[in-house]
Design an enzyme around this catalytic site. Structure first.
Site, PDB file in Angstrom:
ATOM      1  CG  PHE A  35      46.778  54.260  76.710  1.00  0.00           C
ATOM      2  CD1 PHE A  35      47.442  54.125  77.920  1.00  0.00           C
ATOM      3  CD2 PHE A  35      45.836  55.262  76.577  1.00  0.00           C
ATOM      4  CE1 PHE A  35      47.179  54.976  78.980  1.00  0.00           C
ATOM      5  CE2 PHE A  35      45.556  56.121  77.630  1.00  0.00           C
ATOM      6  CZ  PHE A  35      46.231  55.989  78.836  1.00  0.00           C
ATOM      7  CG  ASP A  75      40.979  55.201  70.914  1.00  0.00           C
ATOM      8  OD1 ASP A  75      40.684  54.098  71.399  1.00  0.00           O
ATOM      9  OD2 ASP A  75      41.080  56.240  71.603  1.00  0.00           O
ATOM     10  CD  GLU A 129      36.367  60.975  84.445  1.00  0.00           C
ATOM     11  OE1 GLU A 129      36.321  59.796  84.842  1.00  0.00           O
ATOM     12  OE2 GLU A 129      37.227  61.399  83.660  1.00  0.00           O
TER      13      GLU A 129
END
Length: 425
Positions: A18, A305, A174
């Site tokens: 990203f 990150d 999830e």
């Protein structure tokens, strides 16, 4: 690397996640040469990897070619390579296909799975940080169900149908929810001669709540959703070992399973070459200033990150999510333009747009800056945000129709063992 020499400054970006992609796209109009290096030729939308691993989506739905994403850049080059070392003294990056010089270097390598030094777990666990790993999990799940369908030994069959997920963050929650939906809606139809009640889903968390980074309200709702799905929660529980068959817990308990998936933590994917003092040791992330410059290096930046930035609003660093990475990439593009034009750079200020996690059909939790909610509306918001965040119109259409199909038919069509996964047992 067969790159043309010219008078323009060269910006080398290591990593096409990203952060790296958002930076490269924003550099489009600058008179510079942009070189992106990545070990894959595609960008992965990691938030939906769990749906690939549970048969809800095919991998090409969440992956997109890097060259296609950045095709509008006038002076852009991509190289499929693994970076071995950075040599800041001579402004070079050494890779497995050659050496490249740079004027500005941006490290956007993200994270890798953190096993916290437990070699036994690292050797035997399944992780889910990439498309190949998600496909391995999908194959393992389906292979074990095929073995269970042909197994007369009750204990062995239960081990094949037992799922242990370590870490109750968004990925673990999830994944547990997706497995619970398979158990409820899909596997009873596929394996009619199996007692599906023998399938158990165990979710382990060292903290006292699921979704620790989110609000207490979201955590409480998520816990209830999981319990309603029949997921066995093990809070305040540390998993100390797994030998490929037996899960060993800190309280002395043991569980047999052939499906052990580790989502408990990540560590920065740092690169050799920079002074060790630039790294936060326990996190393996580069310490950066408010402009994402790595300490002691004016022309080397870290974003996403892999970057560790302390601010008044976030004294313990920014969350390791897509939004901080995207925002840092976009601002760094502006700051590189400022550097080229001799202007002062702008400090990074994170705009928190909220956190969210889905637990299954009609069930999700959302934390926005001023409101927290869960249930069907949260689930709808989760779907819309993730759909719009996918790269490429084609991927959005494919994912949308897959979700509609899955919702209407209570089915997940991608239950394919395309490449068998070989276990050690």
């Amino acid at each position: 690397m067969n790159l043309p020499e010219n008078t323009n400054k060269r910006v080398v970006i290591i990593g096409a996640g990203f952060a790296g992609i958002s930076l490269a796209k924003k550099l489009r109009k600058l008179p510079i040469q942009v070189v992106v290096i990545d070990k894959h030729n595609y960008h992965t939308f990691q938030p939906l990897l769990y749906q690939v691993s549970t048969g809800g989506l095919e991998p090409d739905s969440i992956a997109y070619p890097i060259r296609k994403i950045l095709k509008r850049l006038r002076n852009f080059y991509f190289r499929l390579a693994t970076v071995k070392k950075i040599v800041p003294e001579i402004k070079e990056v050494h890779t497995d296909i050659g050496t490249i010089s740079y004027d500005y270097l941006v490290i956007a390598t993200g994270t890798r799975t953190n096993y916290f030094g437990n070699s036994e777990i690292e050797e035997n666990a399944m992780s889910m940080k990439s498309v190949p790993q998600a496909l391995d999990i999908r194959s393992l799940i389906l292979q074990n169900f095929e073995l269970a369908d042909n197994c007369n030994d009750v204990e062995e069959r239960k081990a094949l149908l037992n799922f242990s997920i370590i870490g109750a963050g968004p990925t673990g929650v999830e994944l547990a929810g997706a497995l619970a939906e398979l158990k409820k809606h899909v596997f009873p139809k596929d394996y009619r001669h199996l007692n599906i009640d023998e399938m158990e889903i165990h979710l382990f968390e060292g903290a006292d709540a699921v979704l620790p980074p989110m609000s207490s309200r979201a955590s409480t709702k998520a816990k209830k959703f999981l319990e309603d799905f029949g997921v066995h929660l093990h809070l305040n529980t540390i998993v100390e070992g797994y030998n490929g068959d037996l899960v060993k817990m800190s309280n002395g308990e043991e569980i047999r399973t052939r499906n052990f998936i580790w989502t408990a933590g990540v560590t920065g994917a740092a690169i050799d070459g920079l002074d060790p003092s630039t790294l936060i040791k326990n996190l393996n992330r580069y310490k950066v200033d408010r402009y994402n410059q790595i300490s002691g290096h004016q022309n080397i930046f870290a974003i996403g990150d892999i970057a560790y930035m302390e601010t008044e609003a976030y004294p313990k660093r920014h969350p390791q999510m897509a939004q901080p990475a995207i925002q840092q990439g976009e601002l760094l593009a502006e700051n590189i333009e400022d550097l080229l034009k001799g202007r002062p750079m702008k400090p990074f200020v994170y705009k928190n747009k909220g956190n969210m996690a889905t637990i299954g059909r009609n069930k999700a939790v959302v934390d926005l800056p001023r409101i927290e909610f869960g249930g069907f509306f949260a689930w709808f918001i989760w779907m819309f945000v993730h759909l719009m965040s996918l790269v490429g119109f084609r991927n959005r259409i494919i994912v949308f129709f897959n979700w509609v199909y899955n919702y209407i038919n209570y089915d997940k069509a991608a239950r394919l063992i395309v490449r068998p996964f070989k276990t050690k047992i």
